[in-house]
Design an enzyme around this catalytic site. Structure first.
Site, PDB file in Angstrom:
ATOM      1  N   ASP A  30     -11.780  -8.739   4.243  1.00 26.58           N
ATOM      2  CA  ASP A  30     -10.549  -8.763   3.454  1.00 26.58           C
ATOM      3  C   ASP A  30     -10.935  -8.973   1.993  1.00 26.58           C
ATOM      4  O   ASP A  30     -11.966  -9.577   1.699  1.00 26.58           O
ATOM      5  CB  ASP A  30      -9.638  -9.911   3.941  1.00 26.58           C
ATOM      6  CG  ASP A  30      -8.193  -9.714   3.525  1.00 26.58           C
ATOM      7  OD1 ASP A  30      -7.345  -9.480   4.407  1.00 26.58           O
ATOM      8  OD2 ASP A  30      -7.903  -9.785   2.306  1.00 26.58           O
ATOM      9  N   THR A 121       1.161  -0.019  10.627  1.00 26.55           N
ATOM     10  CA  THR A 121       2.358   0.800  10.859  1.00 26.55           C
ATOM     11  C   THR A 121       2.521   1.741   9.676  1.00 26.55           C
ATOM     12  O   THR A 121       2.690   1.290   8.543  1.00 26.55           O
ATOM     13  CB  THR A 121       3.588  -0.111  10.976  1.00 26.55           C
ATOM     14  OG1 THR A 121       3.341  -1.050  12.024  1.00 26.55           O
ATOM     15  CG2 THR A 121       4.848   0.676  11.295  1.00 26.55           C
ATOM     16  N   LEU A 150       2.212  -6.514  18.380  1.00 27.35           N
ATOM     17  CA  LEU A 150       2.274  -7.963  18.525  1.00 27.35           C
ATOM     18  C   LEU A 150       3.475  -8.573  17.804  1.00 27.35           C
ATOM     19  O   LEU A 150       3.906  -8.092  16.763  1.00 27.35           O
ATOM     20  CB  LEU A 150       0.976  -8.634  18.051  1.00 27.35           C
ATOM     21  CG  LEU A 150       0.555  -8.596  16.594  1.00 27.35           C
ATOM     22  CD1 LEU A 150       1.272  -9.645  15.772  1.00 27.35           C
ATOM     23  CD2 LEU A 150      -0.937  -8.840  16.518  1.00 27.35           C
ATOM     24  N   LYS A 208       5.368   3.344  17.282  1.00 28.37           N
ATOM     25  CA  LYS A 208       5.584   2.044  16.655  1.00 28.37           C
ATOM     26  C   LYS A 208       6.923   1.990  15.908  1.00 28.37           C
ATOM     27  O   LYS A 208       7.711   1.059  16.082  1.00 28.37           O
ATOM     28  CB  LYS A 208       4.414   1.753  15.708  1.00 28.37           C
ATOM     29  CG  LYS A 208       4.524   0.466  14.937  1.00 28.37           C
ATOM     30  CD  LYS A 208       4.567  -0.732  15.865  1.00 28.37           C
ATOM     31  CE  LYS A 208       4.973  -1.977  15.134  1.00 28.37           C
ATOM     32  NZ  LYS A 208       3.910  -2.821  14.731  1.00 28.37           N
ATOM     33  N   ASN A 212      10.282  -0.280  16.957  1.00 25.60           N
ATOM     34  CA  ASN A 212      10.918  -1.256  16.068  1.00 25.60           C
ATOM     35  C   ASN A 212      12.347  -0.838  15.720  1.00 25.60           C
ATOM     36  O   ASN A 212      13.232  -1.686  15.580  1.00 25.60           O
ATOM     37  CB  ASN A 212      10.081  -1.463  14.805  1.00 25.60           C
ATOM     38  CG  ASN A 212       8.958  -2.468  15.043  1.00 25.60           C
ATOM     39  OD1 ASN A 212       8.894  -3.087  16.103  1.00 25.60           O
ATOM     40  ND2 ASN A 212       8.082  -2.630  14.081  1.00 25.60           N
ATOM     41  N   CYS A 264       8.349  -6.981   9.527  1.00 24.62           N
ATOM     42  CA  CYS A 264       8.251  -5.686  10.223  1.00 24.62           C
ATOM     43  C   CYS A 264       9.574  -4.940  10.329  1.00 24.62           C
ATOM     44  O   CYS A 264       9.726  -3.882   9.727  1.00 24.62           O
ATOM     45  CB  CYS A 264       7.674  -5.888  11.621  1.00 24.62           C
ATOM     46  SG  CYS A 264       5.920  -6.258  11.575  1.00 24.62           S
TER      47      CYS A 264
HETATM   48  C1  UDX Z   1       8.519  -7.294  15.686  1.00 26.16           C
HETATM   49  C2  UDX Z   1       8.354  -6.534  17.025  1.00 26.16           C
HETATM   50  O1  UDX Z   1       8.973  -7.282  18.070  1.00 26.16           O
HETATM   51  C3  UDX Z   1       6.888  -6.335  17.325  1.00 26.16           C
HETATM   52  O2  UDX Z   1       6.723  -5.593  18.524  1.00 26.16           O
HETATM   53  C4  UDX Z   1       6.256  -5.593  16.167  1.00 26.16           C
HETATM   54  O3  UDX Z   1       4.868  -5.419  16.402  1.00 26.16           O
HETATM   55  C5  UDX Z   1       6.491  -6.317  14.850  1.00 26.16           C
HETATM   56  O4  UDX Z   1       7.876  -6.555  14.664  1.00 26.16           O
HETATM   57  P1  UDX Z   1       8.309  -9.830  14.889  1.00 26.16           P
HETATM   58  O5  UDX Z   1       8.659  -9.352  13.523  1.00 26.16           O
HETATM   59  O6  UDX Z   1       7.192 -10.789  15.054  1.00 26.16           O
HETATM   60  O7  UDX Z   1       7.956  -8.581  15.826  1.00 26.16           O
HETATM   61  O8  UDX Z   1       9.609 -10.536  15.468  1.00 26.16           O
HETATM   62  P2  UDX Z   1      10.678 -10.308  16.639  1.00 26.16           P
HETATM   63  O9  UDX Z   1      10.455 -11.307  17.698  1.00 26.16           O
HETATM   64  O10 UDX Z   1      10.764  -8.899  17.044  1.00 26.16           O
HETATM   65  O11 UDX Z   1      12.017 -10.740  15.876  1.00 26.16           O
HETATM   66  C6  UDX Z   1      12.459 -10.008  14.732  1.00 26.16           C
HETATM   67  C7  UDX Z   1      13.734 -10.590  14.181  1.00 26.16           C
HETATM   68  O12 UDX Z   1      14.830 -10.305  15.044  1.00 26.16           O
HETATM   69  C8  UDX Z   1      13.737 -12.104  13.987  1.00 26.16           C
HETATM   70  O13 UDX Z   1      14.325 -12.409  12.727  1.00 26.16           O
HETATM   71  C9  UDX Z   1      14.600 -12.604  15.128  1.00 26.16           C
HETATM   72  O14 UDX Z   1      15.253 -13.810  14.805  1.00 26.16           O
HETATM   73  C10 UDX Z   1      15.588 -11.464  15.276  1.00 26.16           C
HETATM   74  N1  UDX Z   1      16.195 -11.363  16.615  1.00 26.16           N
HETATM   75  C11 UDX Z   1      15.414 -11.129  17.703  1.00 26.16           C
HETATM   76  C12 UDX Z   1      17.569 -11.482  16.773  1.00 26.16           C
HETATM   77  O15 UDX Z   1      18.304 -11.682  15.788  1.00 26.16           O
HETATM   78  N2  UDX Z   1      18.110 -11.362  18.021  1.00 26.16           N
HETATM   79  C13 UDX Z   1      17.360 -11.125  19.123  1.00 26.16           C
HETATM   80  O16 UDX Z   1      17.924 -11.029  20.213  1.00 26.16           O
HETATM   81  C14 UDX Z   1      15.957 -11.007  18.967  1.00 26.16           C
END
Ligand code: UDX
Length: 439
Positions: A30, A121, A150, A208, A212, A264
């Site tokens: 990095d 991504t 992930l 991907k 998302n 993401c």
């Molecule tokens: C996400 C994808 O899940 C993952 O597969 C990808 O690689 C990267 O983006 P992440 O950003 O870590 O992962 O969080 P995630 O658990 O997906 O939650 C995203 C957002 O959605 C959070 O702010 C969470 O609070 C919100 N969320 C999630 C809701 O508001 N309601 C839900 O039912 C689920």
């Protein structure tokens, strides 16, 4: 195998340590000196359950090291590109300079037979363009696209036990070579029968962004239902439970509340729309604009709800905000709905105290003008209203009885539909939530 991992953020650092865990010899690279120094000392530069232990364990084996020098990537059979693709300032499109920079730097060290593996991504079409660049400047080296799914908070588990592997491969014999190398890298994961999808580059890149977009759409769908529930007196939580029993729909990602944030989902759906526009297919994704709009409206509604419970004015009201991270078990505040709401409340005259088990330091850097407290009790001292905006376990398990003795007014706004409404109302609290009737 000898492996290099370019970019040691959430994705890269966890990937590097995980690859060492399954037996490879890994160098993580990095440009950020501070990040590399802390990783090399087995100190995680971010909060991620289980990561620091993994780092300690793998560094101790001698199979994992970190460096700021690209030359250390030389001689690796596989080079993973894990750098960020943030949203461009003032535009929807992704900023590709780090991916481009990483691959250009690799060109100097690549030897024939080595494989570059993109995990970032990226807008669909990127891999084809990078493959041309590699063919031109480092003939004999190959490129594959292998997106990563992930979730923060589960990064280690998701990397070591992914629910699927996606290989975007070049055509013909090169594809066979790339597949064989990837199968060797992921041997324990492949052998356990993890589903594997092999495709061309474009499909792998789109898997991907499509995944998302689907997740974001699911969240905004239930949040749109929450808006209707607010208009009709229906209950969005019961609605989600009831439709979720249909396994074609499923209950996961149907939690209504403040909506999605993080590094993401928001930027990925925007970059996807921008790319569709460039490809002349913008109509296909105009629905994502609505998904984004519904999501952003929830934050505004939360501020309105806070004003409502504070007798119509936020001026001078003491508001406690529980949660600053974009989701629990993370210190990530990128596009955090919780912090966004906290800042809006402050701008509208409320005296806001924010607390979070892991994200206070990051929040303070971004919003120094907000007031921070170490505990929920401290944040809520003499508060006119308490807003639970990130569903940390600690907040879900608060004792409403004892907590009620700290505040001035027992008013709680459950921004994630995560509290036990009955317990809070029984303890004398006015309970409000998005998409549910007042309790
Ligand atoms: C996400 C994808 O899940 C993952 O597969 C990808 O690689 C990267 O983006 P992440 O950003 O870590 O992962 O969080 P995630 O658990 O997906 O939650 C995203 C957002 O959605 C959070 O702010 C969470 O609070 C919100 N969320 C999630 C809701 O508001 N309601 C839900 O039912 C689920």
């Amino acid at each position: 195998m000898k492996i290099s991992v370019i970019g040691c953020g959430y994705l890269g650092a966890v990937h590097a340590a995980s690859m060492a865990e399954i037996g490879h010899e890994v160098v993580g690279i990095d440009v950020d000196d501070a990040k590399i120094a802390s990783l090399a000392k087995a100190e995680a530069p971010f909060f991620e359950p289980g990561f620091e232990e993994l780092l300690e364990r793998t560094l101790a084996t001698g199979r994992l090291r970190f460096s700021t020098d690209f030359a250390d990537a030389a001689g690796s059979a596989v080079h993973f590109v894990c750098v960020g693709t943030p949203q461009k300032r003032g535009e929807y499109a992704a900023d590709m300079r780090y991916v481009q920079g990483a691959v250009e730097s690799l060109l100097d060290v690549l030897s024939p037979g080595e494989l570059v593996v993109g995990k970032s991504t990226v807008p669909v079409g990127t891999a084809a363009q990078l493959a041309d660049l590699i063919a031109d400047k480092a003939p004999g080296a190959l490129l594959a696209w292998n997106p990563e799914f992930l979730r923060e908070g589960f990064a280690v588990q998701d990397t070591l036990h992914p629910d699927r592997l996606v290989y975007g491969l070049p055509a013909g014999a090169d594809g066979d070579t790339a597949r064989a190398l990837l199968d060797e890298v992921y041997a324990p994961i492949v052998e356990r029968g993890t589903p594997k999808v092999e495709s061309d580059y474009a499909t792998a890149e789109m898997v991907k962004t499509a995944a998302n977009s689907f997740l974001a759409t699911k969240i905004s769908f239930i949040n749109a239902m929450a808006e209707l529930c607010e208009a009709t007196g229906a209950d969005v939580k019961l609605l989600a439970d009831a439709i979720g029993f249909d396994d074609r729909i499923g209950r996961k990602f149907l939690n209504a509340g403040l909506g999605f944030g993080g590094g993401c989902l928001p930027k990925d759906i925007r970059a996807f729309m921008a790319r569709a526009g460039e490809l002349g297919a913008d109509q296909a994704l105009t629905f994502l604009r609505e998904v984004d709009n519904i999501n952003m409206r929830r934050r505004i509604r939360m501020v309105e709800l806070a004003r409502e419970v504070c007798d119509g004015s936020l001026l001078g009201k003491r508001v406690a905000v529980l949660g600053a991270a974009f989701k629990p078990d993370s210190d990530d505040i990128r596009d955090s709905p919780a912090l966004n709401v906290a800042a809006q409340l402050q701008l509208q005259g409320a005296v806001v105290r924010v607390t979070d088990p892991a994200a206070i330091e990051n929040s303070r850097r971004q919003w120094p003008q907000l007031d921070y407290a170490a505990t929920p009790e401290e944040a809520a001292e003499r508060a006119d209203a308490v807003l639970v905006l990130t569903e940390w376990k600690q907040y879900r398990e608060l004792d409403p009885e004892a907590f009620g003795r700290v505040v001035k007014q027992k008013r709680v706004l459950d921004g994630r539909n995560a509290l036990d409404r009955e317990a809070w109302t029984a303890a004398g609290w006015t309970y409000r939530a998005l998409g549910r009737r007042a309790g």
